[in-house]
Design a protein around this motif. Structure first.
Motif, PDB file in Angstrom:
ATOM      1  N   LYS A 142       0.838  -1.203   0.000  1.00 34.17           N
ATOM      2  CA  LYS A 142       0.000   0.000   0.000  1.00 34.17           C
ATOM      3  C   LYS A 142       0.875   1.256   0.000  1.00 34.17           C
ATOM      4  O   LYS A 142       0.645   2.186  -0.782  1.00 34.17           O
ATOM      5  N   ASN A 143       1.877   1.271   0.853  1.00 33.71           N
ATOM      6  CA  ASN A 143       2.773   2.426   0.936  1.00 33.71           C
ATOM      7  C   ASN A 143       3.587   2.588  -0.341  1.00 33.71           C
ATOM      8  O   ASN A 143       3.860   3.702  -0.781  1.00 33.71           O
ATOM      9  N   SER A 187       2.716   1.757  -3.469  1.00 32.71           N
ATOM     10  CA  SER A 187       1.872   2.342  -4.520  1.00 32.71           C
ATOM     11  C   SER A 187       1.753   3.843  -4.332  1.00 32.71           C
ATOM     12  O   SER A 187       1.878   4.612  -5.292  1.00 32.71           O
ATOM     13  N   GLU A 188       1.522   4.272  -3.103  1.00 33.33           N
ATOM     14  CA  GLU A 188       1.389   5.707  -2.823  1.00 33.33           C
ATOM     15  C   GLU A 188       2.693   6.444  -3.104  1.00 33.33           C
ATOM     16  O   GLU A 188       2.685   7.520  -3.700  1.00 33.33           O
ATOM     17  N   SER A 189       3.821   5.873  -2.702  1.00 34.49           N
ATOM     18  CA  SER A 189       5.091   6.579  -2.824  1.00 34.49           C
ATOM     19  C   SER A 189       5.555   6.742  -4.275  1.00 34.49           C
ATOM     20  O   SER A 189       6.294   7.666  -4.575  1.00 34.49           O
ATOM     21  N   GLY A 230       3.305   7.010  -6.759  1.00 30.53           N
ATOM     22  CA  GLY A 230       2.224   7.709  -7.446  1.00 30.53           C
ATOM     23  C   GLY A 230       1.288   6.832  -8.247  1.00 30.53           C
ATOM     24  O   GLY A 230       0.819   7.243  -9.303  1.00 30.53           O
ATOM     25  N   SER A 271      -2.220   4.147  -8.215  1.00 29.36           N
ATOM     26  CA  SER A 271      -3.399   3.673  -7.491  1.00 29.36           C
ATOM     27  C   SER A 271      -3.076   2.286  -6.945  1.00 29.36           C
ATOM     28  O   SER A 271      -2.185   1.604  -7.464  1.00 29.36           O
ATOM     29  N   PRO A 272      -3.780   1.848  -5.906  1.00 35.99           N
ATOM     30  CA  PRO A 272      -3.521   0.501  -5.376  1.00 35.99           C
ATOM     31  C   PRO A 272      -3.652  -0.593  -6.441  1.00 35.99           C
ATOM     32  O   PRO A 272      -2.840  -1.520  -6.476  1.00 35.99           O
ATOM     33  N   TYR A 290      -2.519  -6.378   2.824  1.00 33.10           N
ATOM     34  CA  TYR A 290      -1.417  -5.980   1.958  1.00 33.10           C
ATOM     35  C   TYR A 290      -0.249  -6.940   2.153  1.00 33.10           C
ATOM     36  O   TYR A 290      -0.254  -7.772   3.048  1.00 33.10           O
TER      37      TYR A 290
END
Length: 133
Positions: free
Chosen positions: A46-47, A49-51, A53, A55-56, A83
């Motif tokens: 999860k982290n 994907s965010e880092s 840029g 989407s999950p 996750y």
């Protein structure tokens, strides 16, 4: 030429994504993923994907491709079982080393003709730009 155009031109001159991508059959986002996983010790999907840029769901696709290529491996995430926790395989560490070597080569090529004062000015300018973002 705008600042963004200059940054993009510098990035293009390195050919990092093309050379590493060709050698290891990786997309630019997969390369970013390898670098990010290599920077941490057990990165949660999860982290990740965010880092980078994504989407999950897109992040999951990138992660699954890297798992199938034997670059990263996964285990249940300690904090949230929905996750997975990601780490580099031995092949992934070899790939990361190649990425880091290529980044160093590119930096030397770009900054090689500058003196120490000029290199420091460039570094300070980039740091300043990153602070305001």
């Amino acid at each position: 030429m705008s600042l963004i155009d200059s940054i993009l031109e510098l990035k293009d001159r390195c050919h990092l994504a093309e050379e590493i991508g060709q050698e290891y059959q990786l997309s630019p986002k997969e390369i970013e993923c390898v670098v990010e996983v290599g920077a941490g010790d057990g990165v949660c999907s999860k982290n990740l994907s965010e880092s980078i840029g994504l989407s999950p769901s897109r992040g999951s696709r990138v992660i699954n491709r890297l798992i199938s290529k034997g670059i990263i491996e996964n285990a249940p995430c300690r904090g949230d079982k929905r996750y997975v926790e990601l780490s580099l395989t031995e092949d992934g560490r070899v790939c990361l080393d190649a990425i880091e070597r290529k980044k160093i080569e590119c930096e030397k090529e770009i900054l090689g003709s500058l003196n120490d004062e000029e290199r420091n000015t460039v570094a300070e300018g980039i740091s300043l730009l990153l602070k305001v973002l």
